[in-house]
Design a protein around this motif. Structure first.
Motif, PDB file in Angstrom:
ATOM      1  N   SER A  20      43.776  35.641  42.679  1.00  0.00           N
ATOM      2  CA  SER A  20      43.067  36.557  44.433  1.00  0.00           C
ATOM      3  C   SER A  20      42.519  37.929  44.178  1.00  0.00           C
ATOM      4  CB  SER A  20      44.788  36.035  45.279  1.00  0.00           C
ATOM      5  OG  SER A  20      44.991  35.290  45.542  1.00  0.00           O
ATOM      6  N   CYS A  21      41.807  38.307  45.117  1.00  0.00           N
ATOM      7  CA  CYS A  21      41.216  39.423  45.587  1.00  0.00           C
ATOM      8  C   CYS A  21      40.732  39.604  47.108  1.00  0.00           C
ATOM      9  CB  CYS A  21      39.568  38.992  45.261  1.00  0.00           C
ATOM     10  SG  CYS A  21      38.607  40.771  44.770  1.00  0.00           S
ATOM     11  N   VAL A  22      41.523  40.415  46.989  1.00  0.00           N
ATOM     12  CA  VAL A  22      42.071  41.198  48.416  1.00  0.00           C
ATOM     13  C   VAL A  22      41.220  42.450  48.900  1.00  0.00           C
ATOM     14  CG1 VAL A  22      43.603  41.864  50.016  1.00  0.00           C
ATOM     15  CG2 VAL A  22      44.298  39.945  48.907  1.00  0.00           C
ATOM     16  N   ALA A  23      40.687  42.660  49.861  1.00  0.00           N
ATOM     17  CA  ALA A  23      39.627  43.422  50.519  1.00  0.00           C
ATOM     18  C   ALA A  23      40.394  44.235  51.516  1.00  0.00           C
ATOM     19  CB  ALA A  23      37.869  42.888  50.393  1.00  0.00           C
ATOM     20  N   SER A  24      39.591  44.970  50.928  1.00  0.00           N
ATOM     21  CA  SER A  24      40.046  46.360  52.434  1.00  0.00           C
ATOM     22  C   SER A  24      39.326  46.941  53.023  1.00  0.00           C
ATOM     23  CB  SER A  24      41.954  46.859  52.378  1.00  0.00           C
ATOM     24  OG  SER A  24      41.738  48.463  50.640  1.00  0.00           O
ATOM     25  N   GLY A  25      39.315  48.002  53.809  1.00  0.00           N
ATOM     26  CA  GLY A  25      38.206  49.126  54.442  1.00  0.00           C
ATOM     27  C   GLY A  25      37.598  48.607  55.076  1.00  0.00           C
ATOM     28  N   THR A  26      36.137  48.999  54.749  1.00  0.00           N
ATOM     29  CA  THR A  26      35.291  47.924  55.720  1.00  0.00           C
ATOM     30  C   THR A  26      34.439  46.858  54.958  1.00  0.00           C
ATOM     31  OG1 THR A  26      34.061  49.164  54.683  1.00  0.00           O
ATOM     32  CG2 THR A  26      34.206  50.105  57.010  1.00  0.00           C
ATOM     33  N   ILE A  27      35.438  45.841  55.356  1.00  0.00           N
ATOM     34  CA  ILE A  27      35.321  44.002  54.773  1.00  0.00           C
ATOM     35  C   ILE A  27      34.260  43.801  55.402  1.00  0.00           C
ATOM     36  CG2 ILE A  27      37.751  44.916  54.472  1.00  0.00           C
ATOM     37  CD1 ILE A  27      37.803  42.598  56.235  1.00  0.00           C
ATOM     38  N   PHE A  28      33.544  44.486  56.293  1.00  0.00           N
ATOM     39  CA  PHE A  28      32.235  43.820  57.565  1.00  0.00           C
ATOM     40  C   PHE A  28      31.777  44.208  56.704  1.00  0.00           C
ATOM     41  CE2 PHE A  28      31.891  47.759  59.452  1.00  0.00           C
ATOM     42  CZ  PHE A  28      32.931  48.096  59.495  1.00  0.00           C
ATOM     43  N   ASN A  29      31.233  44.951  55.896  1.00  0.00           N
ATOM     44  CA  ASN A  29      30.069  45.704  54.982  1.00  0.00           C
ATOM     45  C   ASN A  29      30.039  44.603  53.875  1.00  0.00           C
ATOM     46  OD1 ASN A  29      29.396  47.095  57.151  1.00  0.00           O
ATOM     47  ND2 ASN A  29      30.150  49.311  56.041  1.00  0.00           N
ATOM     48  N   ILE A  30      30.945  43.694  53.150  1.00  0.00           N
ATOM     49  CA  ILE A  30      31.013  43.160  52.227  1.00  0.00           C
ATOM     50  C   ILE A  30      29.968  41.979  52.721  1.00  0.00           C
ATOM     51  CG2 ILE A  30      32.397  42.139  50.931  1.00  0.00           C
ATOM     52  CD1 ILE A  30      34.689  43.268  51.618  1.00  0.00           C
ATOM     53  N   LYS A  31      28.781  42.113  51.338  1.00  0.00           N
ATOM     54  CA  LYS A  31      28.009  40.883  51.268  1.00  0.00           C
ATOM     55  C   LYS A  31      28.384  39.646  50.343  1.00  0.00           C
ATOM     56  CE  LYS A  31      23.748  41.718  50.658  1.00  0.00           C
ATOM     57  NZ  LYS A  31      22.477  42.624  50.640  1.00  0.00           N
ATOM     58  N   ASP A  32      28.060  39.920  49.152  1.00  0.00           N
ATOM     59  CA  ASP A  32      28.872  38.798  48.518  1.00  0.00           C
ATOM     60  C   ASP A  32      30.182  39.461  47.359  1.00  0.00           C
ATOM     61  OD1 ASP A  32      25.129  37.597  46.743  1.00  0.00           O
ATOM     62  OD2 ASP A  32      26.353  37.197  49.000  1.00  0.00           O
ATOM     63  N   VAL A  33      30.770  38.332  47.200  1.00  0.00           N
ATOM     64  CA  VAL A  33      32.434  38.486  46.182  1.00  0.00           C
ATOM     65  C   VAL A  33      31.918  37.704  45.260  1.00  0.00           C
ATOM     66  CG1 VAL A  33      34.529  39.108  46.207  1.00  0.00           C
ATOM     67  CG2 VAL A  33      33.540  38.984  48.425  1.00  0.00           C
ATOM     68  N   GLY A  34      32.282  37.787  43.801  1.00  0.00           N
ATOM     69  CA  GLY A  34      32.958  37.201  42.918  1.00  0.00           C
ATOM     70  C   GLY A  34      33.499  37.737  41.753  1.00  0.00           C
ATOM     71  N   TRP A  35      33.449  36.930  40.650  1.00  0.00           N
ATOM     72  CA  TRP A  35      34.395  36.557  40.056  1.00  0.00           C
ATOM     73  C   TRP A  35      33.981  37.363  38.442  1.00  0.00           C
ATOM     74  CZ3 TRP A  35      39.700  37.924  40.102  1.00  0.00           C
ATOM     75  CH2 TRP A  35      40.713  37.412  41.299  1.00  0.00           C
ATOM     76  N   TYR A  36      34.347  37.976  37.648  1.00  0.00           N
ATOM     77  CA  TYR A  36      34.049  38.104  36.665  1.00  0.00           C
ATOM     78  C   TYR A  36      35.248  38.688  35.728  1.00  0.00           C
ATOM     79  CZ  TYR A  36      29.155  39.626  37.911  1.00  0.00           C
ATOM     80  OH  TYR A  36      28.359  40.064  38.705  1.00  0.00           O
ATOM     81  N   ARG A  37      34.738  38.317  34.140  1.00  0.00           N
ATOM     82  CA  ARG A  37      35.705  38.616  33.216  1.00  0.00           C
ATOM     83  C   ARG A  37      35.324  39.365  31.901  1.00  0.00           C
ATOM     84  NH1 ARG A  37      37.184  32.078  31.018  1.00  0.00           N
ATOM     85  NH2 ARG A  37      35.413  32.079  30.154  1.00  0.00           N
ATOM     86  N   GLN A  38      36.457  39.714  31.382  1.00  0.00           N
ATOM     87  CA  GLN A  38      35.619  40.618  30.203  1.00  0.00           C
ATOM     88  C   GLN A  38      37.266  41.131  28.979  1.00  0.00           C
ATOM     89  OE1 GLN A  38      34.712  44.838  31.203  1.00  0.00           O
ATOM     90  NE2 GLN A  38      33.711  44.742  29.087  1.00  0.00           N
ATOM     91  N   THR A  39      36.647  40.639  28.016  1.00  0.00           N
ATOM     92  CA  THR A  39      37.069  39.899  26.502  1.00  0.00           C
ATOM     93  C   THR A  39      36.713  41.767  26.051  1.00  0.00           C
ATOM     94  OG1 THR A  39      35.880  38.856  25.384  1.00  0.00           O
ATOM     95  CG2 THR A  39      37.269  38.042  26.545  1.00  0.00           C
ATOM     96  N   PRO A  40      38.568  41.989  25.041  1.00  0.00           N
ATOM     97  CA  PRO A  40      37.258  43.492  24.280  1.00  0.00           C
ATOM     98  C   PRO A  40      36.009  43.078  23.180  1.00  0.00           C
ATOM     99  CG  PRO A  40      40.142  43.149  24.125  1.00  0.00           C
ATOM    100  CD  PRO A  40      39.532  41.302  24.859  1.00  0.00           C
ATOM    101  N   GLY A  41      35.465  44.272  23.283  1.00  0.00           N
ATOM    102  CA  GLY A  41      34.302  44.580  23.015  1.00  0.00           C
ATOM    103  C   GLY A  41      32.731  43.394  23.602  1.00  0.00           C
TER     104      GLY A  41
END
Length: 121
Positions: A20-41
């Motif tokens: 889950s990703c919860v946004a706070s603040g000026t959320i009405f300014n948000i356009k796209d929301v995405g997910w990324y992942r990263q492994t070491p290196g």
């Protein structure tokens, strides 16, 4: 805008998770929301994104097992099915925020701190 991820943890191969990703603040300014992942290196890898009108986009490598969807105005989930050890990574939420100043309007990248997913074989 601030983004906070949750839902990561240790899971056996073949299991499922919902991040889950919860946004706070000026959320009405948000356009796209995405997910990324990263492994070491390695560089951060795109998984999926969703627009304000629920249009989704997936990386070719994640089609089928990953599902992104909105839940209300400020939450975006990422379901992962059939988890594999190679899905082990830190998963990050990303948003594009439109920022307006007196001088100009521009888009800004916003990142959460990430949530760790570990898949055991």
């Amino acid at each position: 805008v601030q983004l906070v991820e949750s839902g990561g943890g240790l899971v056996q191969a073949g299991g499922s998770l919902r991040l889950s990703c919860v946004a706070s603040g000026t959320i009405f300014n948000i356009k796209d929301v995405g997910w990324y992942r990263q492994t070491p290196g390695n560089q951060r890898e795109f998984i999926a994104s969703i627009t304000r009108v629920h249009e989704t986009n997936y990386a070719d490598a994640t089609k089928g097992r990953f599902t992104i969807y909105r839940d209300g105005a400020n939450t975006v989930h990422l379901n992962i099915d059939g988890l594999r050890p190679e899905d082990t990574a830190v998963y990050y939420c990303h948003a594009i925020e439109t920022v307006s100043t007196i001088e100009r309007v521009f888009d800004m990248d916003v990142w959460g701190m990430g949530t760790q997913v570990i898949v055991s074989s």
